[in-house]
Each structure stands twice: as C-alpha cells, then as structure tokens.
Write a protein that holds these residues in place. Sequence first.
Motif, PDB file in Angstrom:
ATOM      1  N   LEU A   3      13.760  54.014  28.779  1.00  0.00           N
ATOM      2  CA  LEU A   3      14.131  52.948  27.865  1.00  0.00           C
ATOM      3  C   LEU A   3      15.241  53.415  26.934  1.00  0.00           C
ATOM      4  N   PRO A   4      16.208  52.543  26.614  1.00  0.00           N
ATOM      5  CA  PRO A   4      17.251  52.920  25.666  1.00  0.00           C
ATOM      6  C   PRO A   4      16.663  52.979  24.263  1.00  0.00           C
ATOM      7  N   SER A   5      17.306  53.758  23.394  1.00  0.00           N
ATOM      8  CA  SER A   5      16.815  53.840  22.025  1.00  0.00           C
ATOM      9  C   SER A   5      17.004  52.518  21.305  1.00  0.00           C
ATOM     10  N   GLU A   6      18.027  51.766  21.691  1.00  0.00           N
ATOM     11  CA  GLU A   6      18.283  50.460  21.108  1.00  0.00           C
ATOM     12  C   GLU A   6      18.549  49.467  22.234  1.00  0.00           C
ATOM     13  N   PRO A   7      18.034  48.232  22.137  1.00  0.00           N
ATOM     14  CA  PRO A   7      18.298  47.241  23.184  1.00  0.00           C
ATOM     15  C   PRO A   7      19.755  46.806  23.174  1.00  0.00           C
ATOM     16  N   LEU A   8      20.224  46.348  24.313  1.00  0.00           N
ATOM     17  CA  LEU A   8      21.573  45.814  24.399  1.00  0.00           C
ATOM     18  C   LEU A   8      21.661  44.589  23.500  1.00  0.00           C
ATOM     19  N   ARG A   9      22.657  44.598  22.606  1.00  0.00           N
ATOM     20  CA  ARG A   9      22.760  43.539  21.599  1.00  0.00           C
ATOM     21  C   ARG A   9      23.650  42.389  22.049  1.00  0.00           C
ATOM     22  N   LYS A  10      24.782  42.717  22.694  1.00  0.00           N
ATOM     23  CA  LYS A  10      25.731  41.681  23.104  1.00  0.00           C
ATOM     24  C   LYS A  10      26.112  41.868  24.573  1.00  0.00           C
ATOM     25  N   LEU A  11      25.995  40.789  25.325  1.00  0.00           N
ATOM     26  CA  LEU A  11      26.283  40.804  26.752  1.00  0.00           C
ATOM     27  C   LEU A  11      27.485  39.909  27.037  1.00  0.00           C
ATOM     28  N   GLY A  12      28.510  40.492  27.651  1.00  0.00           N
ATOM     29  CA  GLY A  12      29.694  39.729  27.996  1.00  0.00           C
ATOM     30  C   GLY A  12      30.125  40.022  29.419  1.00  0.00           C
ATOM     31  N   PHE A  13      31.149  39.290  29.869  1.00  0.00           N
ATOM     32  CA  PHE A  13      31.705  39.538  31.192  1.00  0.00           C
ATOM     33  C   PHE A  13      33.218  39.357  31.137  1.00  0.00           C
ATOM     34  N   LEU A  14      33.885  39.941  32.137  1.00  0.00           N
ATOM     35  CA  LEU A  14      35.342  39.946  32.209  1.00  0.00           C
ATOM     36  C   LEU A  14      35.786  39.444  33.575  1.00  0.00           C
ATOM     37  N   THR A  15      36.783  38.547  33.597  1.00  0.00           N
ATOM     38  CA  THR A  15      37.312  38.048  34.851  1.00  0.00           C
ATOM     39  C   THR A  15      38.827  38.131  34.860  1.00  0.00           C
ATOM     40  N   ILE A  16      39.414  38.316  36.037  1.00  0.00           N
ATOM     41  CA  ILE A  16      40.864  38.401  36.166  1.00  0.00           C
ATOM     42  C   ILE A  16      41.489  37.029  36.388  1.00  0.00           C
ATOM     43  N   GLY A  17      40.705  36.061  36.861  1.00  0.00           N
ATOM     44  CA  GLY A  17      41.222  34.720  37.042  1.00  0.00           C
ATOM     45  C   GLY A  17      42.248  34.590  38.153  1.00  0.00           C
ATOM     46  N   LEU A  18      41.931  35.119  39.324  1.00  0.00           N
ATOM     47  CA  LEU A  18      42.871  35.038  40.439  1.00  0.00           C
ATOM     48  C   LEU A  18      43.110  33.590  40.864  1.00  0.00           C
ATOM     49  N   PHE A  19      44.310  33.329  41.407  1.00  0.00           N
ATOM     50  CA  PHE A  19      44.619  32.002  41.913  1.00  0.00           C
ATOM     51  C   PHE A  19      45.542  32.103  43.111  1.00  0.00           C
ATOM     52  N   ASP A  20      45.576  31.021  43.887  1.00  0.00           N
ATOM     53  CA  ASP A  20      46.461  30.919  45.047  1.00  0.00           C
ATOM     54  C   ASP A  20      47.819  30.421  44.555  1.00  0.00           C
ATOM     55  N   ALA A  21      48.890  31.065  44.988  1.00  0.00           N
ATOM     56  CA  ALA A  21      50.229  30.680  44.543  1.00  0.00           C
ATOM     57  C   ALA A  21      50.546  29.233  44.894  1.00  0.00           C
ATOM     58  N   ASP A  22      49.972  28.717  45.972  1.00  0.00           N
ATOM     59  CA  ASP A  22      50.240  27.348  46.392  1.00  0.00           C
ATOM     60  C   ASP A  22      49.351  26.324  45.693  1.00  0.00           C
ATOM     61  N   ASP A  23      48.315  26.802  44.999  1.00  0.00           N
ATOM     62  CA  ASP A  23      47.397  25.895  44.293  1.00  0.00           C
ATOM     63  C   ASP A  23      46.860  26.591  43.047  1.00  0.00           C
ATOM     64  N   PRO A  24      47.747  26.899  42.083  1.00  0.00           N
ATOM     65  CA  PRO A  24      47.320  27.692  40.920  1.00  0.00           C
ATOM     66  C   PRO A  24      46.293  26.995  40.040  1.00  0.00           C
ATOM     67  N   ARG A  25      46.310  25.670  40.013  1.00  0.00           N
ATOM     68  CA  ARG A  25      45.356  24.984  39.130  1.00  0.00           C
ATOM     69  C   ARG A  25      43.911  25.272  39.532  1.00  0.00           C
ATOM     70  N   ARG A  26      43.642  25.320  40.829  1.00  0.00           N
ATOM     71  CA  ARG A  26      42.269  25.543  41.287  1.00  0.00           C
ATOM     72  C   ARG A  26      41.710  26.848  40.746  1.00  0.00           C
ATOM     73  N   GLY A  27      42.500  27.919  40.792  1.00  0.00           N
ATOM     74  CA  GLY A  27      42.034  29.193  40.284  1.00  0.00           C
ATOM     75  C   GLY A  27      41.811  29.181  38.782  1.00  0.00           C
ATOM     76  N   HIS A  28      42.708  28.526  38.055  1.00  0.00           N
ATOM     77  CA  HIS A  28      42.542  28.442  36.603  1.00  0.00           C
ATOM     78  C   HIS A  28      41.312  27.603  36.232  1.00  0.00           C
ATOM     79  N   GLU A  29      41.085  26.526  36.977  1.00  0.00           N
ATOM     80  CA  GLU A  29      39.892  25.717  36.726  1.00  0.00           C
ATOM     81  C   GLU A  29      38.628  26.504  37.033  1.00  0.00           C
ATOM     82  N   SER A  30      38.673  27.324  38.085  1.00  0.00           N
ATOM     83  CA  SER A  30      37.523  28.162  38.410  1.00  0.00           C
ATOM     84  C   SER A  30      37.213  29.098  37.251  1.00  0.00           C
TER      85      SER A  30
END
Length: 342
Positions: A3-30
């Motif tokens: 067990l950790p001495s202290e619980p995890l306080r904040k949980l986040g995630f990171l994304t690169i936001g890939l998109f297709d050059a021919d349909d960039p909106r779809r990737g940004h909406e994703s």
Amino acid sequence: MPLPSEPLRKLGFLTIGLFDADDPRRGHESTLNVIQLGEELGFDSAWVRHRHLQYGISSPVAVLAAASQRTSRIHLGTAVIPLGWENPLRLAEDLATVDVLSGGRLNPGISVGPPIHYDQVKHALYPDTADVEDFSYARVERLLSHIRGEPVTTYSGTEGFEVFSDRVQPHARGLGQRVWYGGGSVRSAKWAGEHGMNFLSSNVVQAEDTLDFAEIQRVQIQTFRAHHPDGDKARVSQGLVVIPTDTATAEQRAKYEEFVLRRTPRTSETHGPRRLLFARDLVGTSDQIAEQLYAHAGFQLVDEVAFALPFTFDHEDYVQILTDIATKLGPALGWRATSDHP
C-alpha cells in the motif's frame, strides 16, 4: 500488494489528439469527446500534447477553449507547449482568455528549447530574427511575468473611447499558480522549483548518471522540491503510459501487448546527444499495473498522475482504457472519483 503511504489524490490523462489529414475534424472531435468522457468518469484533469507540423494537436489552447465549453469541472492542461514556437506575450493573452472561459480550470504546461528541426523551419517561423531568438529559461520568465500580472508596457490610460491597460488582459487570477514546467533533467527540475512552478515528469527523462528510469525520476522530483518554496508540498505530476486490460476484448489485449512489445526495445538505451531515456509502458490488469507503480521510485513520491494514452489507438480503445483507469486502476491506487470527494 503493498500500500502507498498516501492515496493517489488526483487522476488525469494525456492525449495527443491524432487526426487524419483528409478529415481533421473527426480527430479533433474525438479528442473533445474523450475529454468529456473523462469528466463523466470523474477524472480530475485532461491534458493534450502539442505537435507542430504533424497530425496531432497544433493549437492546444484553441482545443481546450472548445473543451472548456463542453465541460464544467475537469481541469484542462497542456503537456507541453514548446515556448520556442511562441511569443510569450501573445500566449499569455490566449491562456488567460481560456482560463477565464473555463472558470479557472486551465493548467498550462510549458517547456523551452529551440523548435524541432529548427534549421528547416526557422525562416518561416522567425524570418527576421531566427539567429537571435532566445530559447532559454528567460522565455519562461517572460511568460510567467505576463501571466502573473506584471506590467508589459509603460503606457496605460484612455484615448478617446478606448481604455488601455499596462498588463495582459484579461487578468486570470490564480493562473500563475497553475503553470507547469515539463522537465526531464535535474537542471530543469531545479530551475522550475526555484521559480515556484509545478513540475510535470513524463515517460521521458535525461539519463545523467544511471539507466534506471525510476531512480532518475526520483532524483529529479526530490531536486525540484528541495528548491521550491513549498518544499515537499510542491506539486508534481507523473505521466507514464499505462494500458489496463480489465475489460478489454481479446483482440484489444493482443493489440495492446503488441504495441508495448514493439516499443520496449527503445527503453534499454539512451537516445540522441541529450541521452534521453524512455520508461517502459505498463500493460496488464489494473492490479498488475498498480503493483508495478507502487514499486516505482518516481511514483512513490507523487500523489498526482496524468497517465498518457497511446498515440495510435482507436477511439473505442480510449473509451475502454479510460473507463478501466477510472473504475479499476484509480481505486486500486487509493483514488476516489471527484464526485466522491468530500
């Protein structure tokens, strides 16, 4: 499982936001849909990478402005904006505007250094000043002073019907305390601490004395806090690539394991003149990943994380991974969803 001495306080995630050059909106909406899902799952933060002249998010501030209008609680960050591409004064205006629109939820992560492939792009980026641009920490100091409300001009007053301010407008109160430095060396950790910033430590570090990734990260975090006014309470976020498989299909598990297997060889040696070292990606059940994290010397020093999503997966994969992180891995690390916080 230890067990950790202290619980995890904040949980986040990171994304690169890939998109297709021919349909960039779809990737940004994703990307925007993934951020919305993160809020629904109770994540504390969502972060986007910055990619210039690639098929990833080139304007994270604009994307997070859109995300701020589709969410109401989750914090929104950049990991990271390379300041070599930016005018600090103009960037300060953009960041302050998005922070105001988000209700004080923006967490800008930044770094310094010349842009990648600078010799090939400098004449388009800085046609008149390419050879005299300063890509040192001084660029960060300029941005911090602008964000924190220090004067940027000697003039203020009224001309006709127009009123001029001597500092960046809008002024976003509190934003100056939510700026993060994305560092991978002891030098950058020390500098960020001395300047009262928060510290982002990712899955890439500079190997200076050892090839033990976790040990390198531990030293950097300790160095940062040793030089920060808040000491051990100074904020650090760790960002490893984790891929829980609890609810994954057999096909997804095979894809995830092949992805990690393909990337693992790069973790056994340093890369380039800066001796960059990559962390191993973690794949398996949430209990298996939690056990590895508890044994990680870097993770043992943090109570905030922004787990990185793999670059090239499908939207459905991200839904499964984020859901497992929020409902299984997070709780295994002692974290509770924001809606459950007192």
